[in-house]
Write a protein that holds these residues in place. Structure first.
Motif, PDB file in Angstrom:
ATOM      1  N   TYR A  48      59.784  25.163 -29.256  1.00 17.55           N
ATOM      2  CA  TYR A  48      58.637  24.241 -29.220  1.00 17.55           C
ATOM      3  C   TYR A  48      59.069  22.832 -28.808  1.00 17.55           C
ATOM      4  CZ  TYR A  48      56.608  27.865 -32.283  1.00 17.55           C
ATOM      5  OH  TYR A  48      56.178  29.038 -32.823  1.00 17.55           O
ATOM      6  N   ALA A  49      60.234  22.356 -29.338  1.00 20.99           N
ATOM      7  CA  ALA A  49      60.644  20.967 -29.070  1.00 20.99           C
ATOM      8  C   ALA A  49      60.993  20.784 -27.596  1.00 20.99           C
ATOM      9  CB  ALA A  49      61.830  20.590 -29.959  1.00 20.99           C
ATOM     10  N   ASP A  69      68.246  27.697 -21.881  1.00 19.34           N
ATOM     11  CA  ASP A  69      68.320  28.329 -23.203  1.00 19.34           C
ATOM     12  C   ASP A  69      69.374  29.439 -23.179  1.00 19.34           C
ATOM     13  OD1 ASP A  69      66.314  28.311 -25.865  1.00 19.34           O
ATOM     14  OD2 ASP A  69      67.618  30.076 -25.663  1.00 19.34           O
ATOM     15  N   ALA A  70      70.062  29.566 -24.301  1.00 15.22           N
ATOM     16  CA  ALA A  70      71.084  30.612 -24.415  1.00 15.22           C
ATOM     17  C   ALA A  70      70.438  31.999 -24.321  1.00 15.22           C
ATOM     18  CB  ALA A  70      71.821  30.462 -25.738  1.00 15.22           C
ATOM     19  N   ALA A  77      64.047  30.090 -33.298  1.00 14.80           N
ATOM     20  CA  ALA A  77      63.078  30.177 -34.392  1.00 14.80           C
ATOM     21  C   ALA A  77      61.635  30.153 -33.889  1.00 14.80           C
ATOM     22  CB  ALA A  77      63.312  29.024 -35.363  1.00 14.80           C
ATOM     23  N   SER A  78      61.403  29.533 -32.717  1.00 10.10           N
ATOM     24  CA  SER A  78      60.017  29.384 -32.256  1.00 10.10           C
ATOM     25  C   SER A  78      59.331  30.720 -31.972  1.00 10.10           C
ATOM     26  CB  SER A  78      59.967  28.488 -31.018  1.00 10.10           C
ATOM     27  OG  SER A  78      60.439  27.193 -31.337  1.00 10.10           O
ATOM     28  N   ASN A  81      58.991  32.842 -36.289  1.00 11.66           N
ATOM     29  CA  ASN A  81      58.682  32.200 -37.579  1.00 11.66           C
ATOM     30  C   ASN A  81      57.422  32.786 -38.213  1.00 11.66           C
ATOM     31  OD1 ASN A  81      56.342  30.432 -36.703  1.00 11.66           O
ATOM     32  ND2 ASN A  81      57.919  29.790 -35.258  1.00 11.66           N
ATOM     33  N   GLY A  82      56.976  32.160 -39.303  1.00 17.14           N
ATOM     34  CA  GLY A  82      55.818  32.670 -40.029  1.00 17.14           C
ATOM     35  C   GLY A  82      54.481  32.309 -39.396  1.00 17.14           C
ATOM     36  N   PHE A  84      52.994  29.359 -39.523  1.00 14.60           N
ATOM     37  CA  PHE A  84      52.238  28.362 -40.287  1.00 14.60           C
ATOM     38  C   PHE A  84      52.262  27.058 -39.479  1.00 14.60           C
ATOM     39  CE2 PHE A  84      52.342  29.798 -44.974  1.00 14.60           C
ATOM     40  CZ  PHE A  84      52.554  31.129 -44.644  1.00 14.60           C
ATOM     41  N   VAL A 216      74.791  26.694 -22.898  1.00 12.63           N
ATOM     42  CA  VAL A 216      75.540  25.502 -22.477  1.00 12.63           C
ATOM     43  C   VAL A 216      76.793  25.418 -23.339  1.00 12.63           C
ATOM     44  CG1 VAL A 216      75.490  22.992 -22.229  1.00 12.63           C
ATOM     45  CG2 VAL A 216      73.412  24.336 -21.783  1.00 12.63           C
ATOM     46  N   TRP A 378      63.597  20.136 -38.625  1.00 13.52           N
ATOM     47  CA  TRP A 378      62.186  20.204 -39.056  1.00 13.52           C
ATOM     48  C   TRP A 378      62.056  20.792 -40.458  1.00 13.52           C
ATOM     49  CZ3 TRP A 378      61.230  17.198 -35.308  1.00 13.52           C
ATOM     50  CH2 TRP A 378      61.746  17.422 -34.033  1.00 13.52           C
ATOM     51  N   ASN A 381      59.743  23.714 -41.222  1.00 10.57           N
ATOM     52  CA  ASN A 381      58.326  23.512 -40.883  1.00 10.57           C
ATOM     53  C   ASN A 381      58.209  22.928 -39.492  1.00 10.57           C
ATOM     54  OD1 ASN A 381      56.211  24.193 -42.646  1.00 10.57           O
ATOM     55  ND2 ASN A 381      57.001  22.734 -44.125  1.00 10.57           N
ATOM     56  N   GLY A 382      58.662  23.669 -38.491  1.00 18.93           N
ATOM     57  CA  GLY A 382      58.797  23.049 -37.168  1.00 18.93           C
ATOM     58  C   GLY A 382      57.680  23.309 -36.185  1.00 18.93           C
ATOM     59  N   VAL A 383      56.737  24.197 -36.508  1.00 13.22           N
ATOM     60  CA  VAL A 383      55.742  24.551 -35.486  1.00 13.22           C
ATOM     61  C   VAL A 383      55.030  23.289 -34.992  1.00 13.22           C
ATOM     62  CG1 VAL A 383      53.640  25.851 -34.992  1.00 13.22           C
ATOM     63  CG2 VAL A 383      55.413  26.881 -36.425  1.00 13.22           C
TER      64      VAL A 383
HETATM   65  C1  LIG Z   1      62.064  33.200 -40.337  1.00 12.29           C
HETATM   66  C2  LIG Z   1      61.508  31.831 -40.028  1.00 12.29           C
HETATM   67  C3  LIG Z   1      60.240  31.478 -40.485  1.00 12.29           C
HETATM   68  C4  LIG Z   1      59.713  30.216 -40.211  1.00 12.29           C
HETATM   69  N1  LIG Z   1      58.414  29.946 -40.537  1.00 12.29           N
HETATM   70  C5  LIG Z   1      57.848  28.780 -40.148  1.00 12.29           C
HETATM   71  C6  LIG Z   1      56.470  28.555 -40.319  1.00 12.29           C
HETATM   72  O1  LIG Z   1      55.724  29.428 -40.760  1.00 12.29           O
HETATM   73  N2  LIG Z   1      55.961  27.351 -39.965  1.00 12.29           N
HETATM   74  C7  LIG Z   1      56.748  26.373 -39.410  1.00 12.29           C
HETATM   75  O2  LIG Z   1      56.245  25.278 -39.127  1.00 12.29           O
HETATM   76  N3  LIG Z   1      58.060  26.592 -39.169  1.00 12.29           N
HETATM   77  C8  LIG Z   1      58.615  27.773 -39.504  1.00 12.29           C
HETATM   78  N4  LIG Z   1      59.926  28.017 -39.214  1.00 12.29           N
HETATM   79  C9  LIG Z   1      60.702  26.962 -38.530  1.00 12.29           C
HETATM   80  C10 LIG Z   1      60.309  26.836 -37.060  1.00 12.29           C
HETATM   81  O3  LIG Z   1      60.280  28.107 -36.477  1.00 12.29           O
HETATM   82  C11 LIG Z   1      61.335  25.950 -36.352  1.00 12.29           C
HETATM   83  O4  LIG Z   1      61.449  24.715 -37.030  1.00 12.29           O
HETATM   84  C12 LIG Z   1      60.941  25.658 -34.914  1.00 12.29           C
HETATM   85  O5  LIG Z   1      60.660  26.841 -34.235  1.00 12.29           O
HETATM   86  C13 LIG Z   1      62.067  24.903 -34.220  1.00 12.29           C
HETATM   87  O6  LIG Z   1      61.755  24.751 -32.873  1.00 12.29           O
HETATM   88  P1  LIG Z   1      62.854  24.142 -31.925  1.00 12.29           P
HETATM   89  O7  LIG Z   1      62.290  24.132 -30.569  1.00 12.29           O
HETATM   90  O8  LIG Z   1      63.303  22.842 -32.478  1.00 12.29           O
HETATM   91  O9  LIG Z   1      64.103  25.131 -32.045  1.00 12.29           O
HETATM   92  P2  LIG Z   1      64.250  26.716 -31.749  1.00 12.29           P
HETATM   93  O10 LIG Z   1      62.951  27.365 -31.515  1.00 12.29           O
HETATM   94  O11 LIG Z   1      65.125  27.297 -32.802  1.00 12.29           O
HETATM   95  O12 LIG Z   1      64.982  26.725 -30.352  1.00 12.29           O
HETATM   96  C14 LIG Z   1      66.324  26.326 -30.199  1.00 12.29           C
HETATM   97  C15 LIG Z   1      66.839  27.034 -28.971  1.00 12.29           C
HETATM   98  O13 LIG Z   1      68.075  26.449 -28.611  1.00 12.29           O
HETATM   99  C16 LIG Z   1      68.817  27.439 -27.949  1.00 12.29           C
HETATM  100  N5  LIG Z   1      70.221  27.000 -27.935  1.00 12.29           N
HETATM  101  C17 LIG Z   1      71.019  26.677 -28.965  1.00 12.29           C
HETATM  102  N6  LIG Z   1      72.234  26.288 -28.515  1.00 12.29           N
HETATM  103  C18 LIG Z   1      72.197  26.375 -27.190  1.00 12.29           C
HETATM  104  C19 LIG Z   1      73.144  26.093 -26.147  1.00 12.29           C
HETATM  105  N7  LIG Z   1      74.367  25.632 -26.420  1.00 12.29           N
HETATM  106  N8  LIG Z   1      72.780  26.311 -24.869  1.00 12.29           N
HETATM  107  C20 LIG Z   1      71.537  26.747 -24.561  1.00 12.29           C
HETATM  108  N9  LIG Z   1      70.610  27.012 -25.500  1.00 12.29           N
HETATM  109  C21 LIG Z   1      70.927  26.827 -26.784  1.00 12.29           C
HETATM  110  C22 LIG Z   1      68.580  28.688 -28.768  1.00 12.29           C
HETATM  111  O14 LIG Z   1      68.800  29.856 -27.995  1.00 12.29           O
HETATM  112  C23 LIG Z   1      67.126  28.522 -29.184  1.00 12.29           C
HETATM  113  O15 LIG Z   1      66.226  29.296 -28.408  1.00 12.29           O
HETATM  114  C24 LIG Z   1      60.494  29.264 -39.492  1.00 12.29           C
HETATM  115  C25 LIG Z   1      61.754  29.617 -39.010  1.00 12.29           C
HETATM  116  C26 LIG Z   1      62.268  30.884 -39.284  1.00 12.29           C
HETATM  117  C27 LIG Z   1      63.622  31.233 -38.740  1.00 12.29           C
END
Ligand SMILES: Cc1cc2nc3c(=O)[nH]c(=O)nc-3n(C[C@H](O)[C@H](O)[C@H](O)COP(=O)(O)OP(=O)(O)OC[C@H]3O[C@@H](n4cnc5c(N)ncnc54)[C@H](O)[C@@H]3O)c2cc1C
Length: 442
Positions: A48-49, A69-70, A77-78, A81-82, A84, A216, A378, A381-383
């Motif tokens: 999401y970020a 992305d790897a 996590a995106s 997740n749950g 929410f 990366v 986050w 709670n990252g959604v």
């Molecule tokens: C089981 C579970 C349940 C959850 N439930 C909720 C919920 O209900 N509500 C909520 O708000 N949040 C929830 N969360 C948290 C939420 O999913 C995350 O906070 C959010 O998705 C983070 O988004 P992001 O884009 O920051 O990171 P991510 O979606 O984690 O993305 C990070 C990405 O970086 C990539 N990456 C890492 N290192 C490298 C590299 N060196 N080179 C290239 N790519 C790389 C990874 O492959 C990954 O795809 C939950 C998380 C989990 C695991």
């Protein structure tokens, strides 16, 4: 690469068989970075970020953006997740935030959270993403009488709906361990994979270049720009955003070392429940819900009739240890929803969330590294906050003001003894478990 968990946690060849993957069209397949590319901005992480930042950089600033992305978009996590889409982002209470940063900064962060919920709703309509949006509001269930007493106090100060224990069944929120509920009006549930896939498609349509299977492994200054290295190519960009959250490496960049605390969370989803089964338990609401424990459980009835139940995911990503935690989650599910003891689990999976040494998220410039930015932390709670902070950090990357809350622009503290983070987590789990008390009927 220096990472906190076993390699299995980061194995992008293995995308967990989640309910979300089974019920969403596959995300767009993005080819790996090939040979040498250039871009104005490189984004590491297609969750999401990273995708939100890419969208804003394209739509508002016309920047040339490449996202690496790897795995494939949403692999982190995106996509697991749950679902929410609620307020949150910090592990500190509003009162603790006000004490640490002042009332105005705490209010600014609260306004950010409201904007973040609205952002997700806006993204769904703007990009035509059908992510099975559910009913508004988030339910917190008191797991002890004293939490119910606290809810009543809070309801006097805040806009909260209260439901007495005797009325929980009529509200479709019944379980034998609950002493009452408070409902905050903000937020709604969604299908997280459909949401992240929708963002990825929108980013591609807006002209961002997305590269999957592009871990990366190197990030270095070269000729006044950044050089990103993957197994199959290099990417040069004047600016870089690290959006790797729970999947971050401690050496990418070295500044991040010890500032993140990635934590496992685990989810199970049952087979579809019949109307009679839902009535027997007294749980018929599709509102998102969690309990008042420090080591909380989160759960909701999905539009398809299946039930999603999540909790902390243990201290190891080894398959046998994950299986053990998933059995533990099942035990908690049966204690909290005893009428469903015979209802089979259809799928179960785990993933990484991200805490920081300051217990607040970060979205800002990496000190001492020209053109390097990061957005992470986050706190489970990252959604919504990742969707909003990604948008706002894009402006800073484009040379404008960083409009993320001031408290999110302060680099997180390094955790003490970062090498012992999992041991510390284990101790915290023991302490919180004792504080929460045993699971028993109200
Ligand atoms: C089981 C579970 C349940 C959850 N439930 C909720 C919920 O209900 N509500 C909520 O708000 N949040 C929830 N969360 C948290 C939420 O999913 C995350 O906070 C959010 O998705 C983070 O988004 P992001 O884009 O920051 O990171 P991510 O979606 O984690 O993305 C990070 C990405 O970086 C990539 N990456 C890492 N290192 C490298 C590299 N060196 N080179 C290239 N790519 C790389 C990874 O492959 C990954 O795809 C939950 C998380 C989990 C695991």
């Amino acid at each position: 690469m220096r990472r906190l968990y076993e390699p299995e946690a980061y194995d992008t060849a293995n995308w967990p068989d989640s309910h979300w993957r089974a019920t969403a069209p596959p995300p767009p397949h993005c080819a790996p970075l090939d040979v040498a590319e250039r871009a104005d901005v490189a984004i590491i992480g297609a969750g999401y970020a990273g995708l939100s930042a890419a969208l804003e950089l394209r739509e508002a600033h016309g920047a040339d953006v490449a996202v690496l992305d790897a795995g494939q978009p949403g692999w982190g996590a995106s996509g697991r997740n749950g679902g929410f889409a609620c307020l949150g982002g910090s592990k500190l209470s509003d009162a603790a935030l006000a004490r640490r940063f002042g009332a105005a900064a705490a209010q600014e962060f609260r306004d950010f959270q409201d904007a973040a919920v609205a952002r997700v709703a806006h993204n769904l309509s703007r990009y035509g993403i059908d992510a099975e949006r559910g009913p508004d509001g988030e339910v917190c269930l008191a797991h002890r009488p004293r939490d119910w007493t606290r809810f009543r106090r809070e309801a006097e100060a805040d806009e909260l709906e209260l439901i007495e224990r005797a009325d929980l069944r009529a509200a479709g929120l019944h379980g034998p361990t609950f002493h009452g509920a408070k409902i905050a009006p903000e937020g709604f549930p969604l299908h997280p994979m459909k949401y992240v896939t929708g963002l990825a498609r929108a980013a591609i349509a807006a002209g961002a270049r997305l590269h999957g299977d592009s871990l990366v492994t190197g990030l270095a200054r070269e000729g006044g720009a950044w050089r990103l290295t993957t197994a199959t190519g290099t990417l040069h960009a004047a600016q870089v955003l690290i959006a790797t959250n729970g999947y971050s490496s401690d050496d990418l960049p070295p500044w991040i070392a010890g500032r993140t605390l990635p934590v496992l969370s685990t989810i199970l989803v049952t087979r579809p429940l019949s109307a009679a089964e839902r009535d027997a338990q007294g749980w018929t609401s599709q509102r998102m819900a969690f309990d008042s424990r420090k080591l909380l459980h989160y759960f909701r009835l999905l539009p398809c009739g299946r039930f999603l139940f999540g909790m902390r995911g243990g201290l190891s990503a080894r398959p046998d240890r994950l299986a053990q935690v998933q059995r533990e989650a099942r035990r908690h599910f049966e204690l909290m929803f005893p009428a469903w003891r015979g209802v089979e689990t259809e799928r179960t999976w785990s993933g990484l969330v991200c805490l920081t040494g300051s217990l607040t998220p970060f979205a800002g410039a990496v000190p001492g590294a020209p053109g390097l930015f990061a957005a992470f932390g986050w706190h489970g709670n990252g959604v919504t906050p990742a969707s909003e902070a990604g948008r706002r950090i894009a402006h800073a990357i484009a040379g404008r003001e960083n409009t993320n809350p001031r408290l999110m622009q302060q680099p997180p503290r390094r955790l003490p003894l970062p090498g012992l983070r999992r041991t510390m987590l284990q101790l915290a789990y023991i302490g919180y478990g004792l504080r929460d008390g045993p699971m028993r009927a109200a």
